[in-house]
Design an enzyme around this catalytic site. Structure first.
Site: not given
Length: 451
Positions: A31, A35-39, A437
């Site tokens: 990487e 870690f976790g990338g763009t998101c 409803h």
């Protein structure tokens, strides 16, 4: 030269691949960023945390429609920003530590192919029986004259600025421009959106796109059919020269946000040396099981598909994980209909065909539009601009597409996504299901019943 059983390039949705079933393999992950990338770091998660704050501001400021007098003091930007990244920033180190303790080699660097299935990382060469390419994407920076002479932001950087600017020019009119335009205008920034097309969110259904453009222009300056011809420094900010149908405009702003799209990071991989076939947009070409042109090399996420959606990348990760573990029982995504949402104000969600696409294809279709204002909960909201729209095939009575603009659109559209995925008819999803409803879901029910 090190050899691995499995190497994963990219730790966004690629990180989801490594479950305990792979514990017996010699594995490495590479990487180049976090870690976790763009998101996690620069995209979906922090941006939506800003959006929720912006929603709270705008809800308070519009409360008078409900008979409630409220006001909002200036937003404490640093407090908002720091609260958000206090949640996010520690996750990188904990993820790296977790992977290393579980026996995975972690390389925090960029990988490049030097031959098929041969990588160079930190000056070291490595090979692997299996490689998964999940390197994601990054913002496009256009070749606008003068852009390299000014300070500008992209979605990668704008959420971490130290101070709110008094004004901001936003170059682009898609998802990212819509969301950040909402955030910064809610926070008191004078926003000008510069859009090349005749409407904002051009990929949406025309009716949704037109309504959003109308509403966005009520809170921000919106220049349509606008071509940015050059950018120049102006004091501590920028001066943007724009050609519009009514002539030349000069937009001066304290800050410039560039959000004109994203491009896959495959150009940083030296993909050609790795034998990987790329399409004209730079995405790695895969088959329906996510195998690339090189046996043993797989791909997923923004590096592969054109959707640029985290939920699509996550679904692909699940498919690839199964296929790595069960090469004799390959799976594909069972449903290629990709829903999406734009977390702006008003919120927008969509799945399937737009009406203009159905017309372009020469398809027979039925369409129904129902305003929130036609429902009891819409009355409670005093909502006058939101609606749900559904399209169906008159022959088999199945949904072709659905589009919602208004509060909680991303939630309201979910039963329509499920109906399309499961092949339910309009009659089944409209008449065989009870809708509470007076919940807001009645706008979906009424649109379906009208079909």
């Amino acid at each position: 030269m090190r050899h691995y059983d499995l190497v994963i390039l990219g730790m966004g949705s690629g990180n989801m691949l490594l479950t305990e079933e792979f514990a017996h393999l010699r594995t490495a992950i590479v990487e180049a960023d976090r870690f976790g990338g763009t998101c996690l770091n620069r995209g979906c998660i922090p941006s939506k945390m800003f959006v929720v704050t912006a929603d709270a501001v705008e809800e308070a400021e519009s409360a008078l429609r409900l008979g409630v007098r409220a006001h909002v003091d200036p937003v404490e930007w640093k407090a908002v920003r720091d609260r958000i990244f206090r949640h996010i920033d520690p996750l990188h180190d904990s993820a790296v530590d977790y992977r290393r303790k579980s026996g995975v080699d972690v390389y925090l660097s960029e990988a490049r192919f030097i031959a098929p299935k041969v990588l160079e990382v930190d000056g070291e060469q490595m090979t692997a029986d299996t490689i998964v390419v999940a390197v994601g994407s990054r913002p496009i920076v256009p070749n606008t004259p003068g852009l390299d002479s000014v300070k500008y932001h992209t979605s990668d950087t704008v959420m971490r600025i130290d101070e709110l600017p008094a004004s901001m020019a936003v170059l682009g009119g898609g998802f990212i421009a819509a969301e950040f335009g909402h955030v910064f205008s809610a926070f008191g920034v004078k926003v000008t959106i510069l859009q090349r097309g005749p409407r904002l969110l051009m990929a949406e259904d025309e009716q949704v796109s037109a309504r959003f453009t109308e509403l966005a222009a009520q809170r921000s300056r919106v220049l349509l059919n606008a071509t940015v011809t050059s950018v120049a420094p102006h004091g501590d900010g920028v001066s943007v020269n724009v050609a519009c149908p009514d002539g030349q405009h000069v937009v001066e702003a304290d800050s410039l946000l560039v959000c004109v799209g994203r491009t896959p990071n495959t150009d940083r991989l030296n993909a050609a040396a790795g034998g990987l076939e790329l399409d004209k947009h730079g995405h790695v070409v895969t088959d329906s099981a996510y195998r690339t042109s090189v046996p043993g090399v797989w791909g997923l996420g923004d590096a592969v598909n054109h959707f640029q959606l985290k939920h699509m990348a996550n679904a692909e990760s699940r498919v690839v994980r199964h296929n790595l573990l069960h090469p004799q029982d390959l799976r594909t995504l069972t449903n290629r209909v990709a829903p999406h949402a734009v977390f702006t104000n008003p919120q927008i969600a969509s799945v399937g065909l737009t009406e203009q696409e159905a017309r372009r294809r020469g398809m027979d279709y039925l369409v129904s539009v129902r305003d929130y204002a036609a429902t009891a909960y819409g009355w409670a909201l005093e909502d006058t601009g939101s609606f749900a729209k559904v399209l169906a095939n008159p022959a088999d009575r199945r949904l072709l597409g659905a589009h919602v603009i208004g509060p909680q659109a991303a939630t309201l559209i979910q039963p329509l996504i499920q109906a399309m995925a499961l092949g339910s008819t309009v009659d089944q999803v409209a008449g065989d299901v009870l809708y509470i409803h007076p919940a807001l879901t009645e706008v979906v029910e009424q649109a379906l019943l009208a079909l």
